[in-house]
Design an enzyme around this catalytic site. Structure first.
Site, PDB file in Angstrom:
ATOM      1  N   GLY A  46       0.172  12.606   0.721  1.00 28.01           N
ATOM      2  CA  GLY A  46       0.007  13.320  -0.532  1.00 28.01           C
ATOM      3  C   GLY A  46      -1.395  13.432  -1.096  1.00 28.01           C
ATOM      4  CD  GLU A 101      -0.252   7.526  -3.642  1.00 34.13           C
ATOM      5  OE1 GLU A 101      -0.501   8.510  -2.906  1.00 34.13           O
ATOM      6  OE2 GLU A 101       0.461   6.575  -3.285  1.00 34.13           O
ATOM      7  CG  ASP A 102       0.549  12.021  -4.028  1.00 29.19           C
ATOM      8  OD1 ASP A 102       0.775  10.811  -4.230  1.00 29.19           O
ATOM      9  OD2 ASP A 102       1.325  12.729  -3.355  1.00 29.19           O
ATOM     10  CG  ASP A 105       7.416   8.349  -9.664  1.00 29.23           C
ATOM     11  OD1 ASP A 105       8.070   7.714 -10.507  1.00 29.23           O
ATOM     12  OD2 ASP A 105       7.783   9.435  -9.218  1.00 29.23           O
ATOM     13  CE  LYS A 133       6.822  12.171 -12.298  1.00 24.73           C
ATOM     14  NZ  LYS A 133       7.903  12.630 -11.358  1.00 24.73           N
ATOM     15  CG  PHE A 154      10.743  16.594  -7.546  1.00 19.77           C
ATOM     16  CD1 PHE A 154      10.060  17.344  -6.610  1.00 19.77           C
ATOM     17  CD2 PHE A 154      11.191  15.335  -7.182  1.00 19.77           C
ATOM     18  CE1 PHE A 154       9.827  16.864  -5.336  1.00 19.77           C
ATOM     19  CE2 PHE A 154      10.972  14.839  -5.903  1.00 19.77           C
ATOM     20  CZ  PHE A 154      10.292  15.615  -4.974  1.00 19.77           C
ATOM     21  CB  VAL A 155       5.062  17.519 -10.131  1.00 19.55           C
ATOM     22  CG1 VAL A 155       5.380  17.686 -11.612  1.00 19.55           C
ATOM     23  CG2 VAL A 155       4.745  16.065  -9.828  1.00 19.55           C
ATOM     24  CG  ASP A 161       6.184  15.862   0.219  1.00 20.34           C
ATOM     25  OD1 ASP A 161       7.139  15.776   1.006  1.00 20.34           O
ATOM     26  OD2 ASP A 161       5.722  14.863  -0.390  1.00 20.34           O
ATOM     27  NE  ARG A 167       2.888  16.583   2.565  1.00 21.63           N
ATOM     28  CZ  ARG A 167       3.107  15.433   1.949  1.00 21.63           C
ATOM     29  NH1 ARG A 167       2.440  15.129   0.862  1.00 21.63           N
ATOM     30  NH2 ARG A 167       3.996  14.588   2.416  1.00 21.63           N
TER      31      ARG A 167
END
Length: 182
Positions: A46, A101-102, A105, A133, A154-155, A161, A167
């Site tokens: 990601g 990191e992307d 969460d 998040k 959900f992004v 992805d 992506r």
């Protein structure tokens, strides 16, 4: 239309991402200006777009390495089980490590990676995430640098992805529920 038809709403445009990533790169450059051996560790898959862009805005010498870890499989929520699929290529002994990191969460992956890497004797470990998040957090971990706080949706896009798709969208958008509830 392609993938765009599956997006309910664009959260962050290409231009907004560029501005925020540039600001993060400038902040990291200032914070690490007097440090030797800075290593950006991209968490695959990601983070690849974010890391590439972020590294171009960092004006100090730094190494780049990658790890691949997974806690999701093909679902939409973390399984809690972390598996390292690709470890670092080089030593981080004495290095200033920035995990890139992307999205932060649940925190399961970054909590696990931080603990795993801390026994390898780095000078420091910090976290830089594009998206944070916090309401989904299950581990006591937070980002030292973050791009945007995001809602509990959900992004996808800009490296993020769903089932390995989306992506390559140039923006971050909210995926329509009917796409992932199939």
């Amino acid at each position: 239309m392609g993938m765009d038809r599956d997006i309910a709403e664009v959260l962050y445009s290409e231009e907004e991402l560029k501005r925020r990533v540039a600001a993060l790169g400038a902040q990291i450059s200032r914070d690490y200006a007097d440090k030797e051996d800075v290593v950006l560790v991209g968490i695959l898959r990601g983070s690849y777009i974010f890391l590439a862009d972020l590294s171009r805005y960092i004006t100090i010498p730094c190494r780049i390495d990658f790890m691949a870890a997974s806690s999701y499989g093909k679902g939409t929520s973390s399984s809690g089980q972390i598996e390292i699929k690709k470890d670092l290529s080089d030593s981080i002994n004495g290095a200033h490590v920035i995990l890139v990191e992307d999205i932060l969460d649940s925190g399961n992956t970054l909590d696990y990676l931080t603990k795993t890497l801390s026994v390898r004797n780095p000078a420091s470990i910090r976290i830089c995430t594009l998206l944070d998040k916090p309401e989904r957090r299950t581990k006591p971990i937070s980002a030292d640098y973050y791009g945007f706080l995001v809602p509990d949706a959900f992004v996808v896009g800009y490296g993020l992805d769903f089932a390995e798709k989306y992506r390559n969208l140039p923006y971050i958008g909210i995926l329509k529920p009917e796409v992932y509830e199939k």
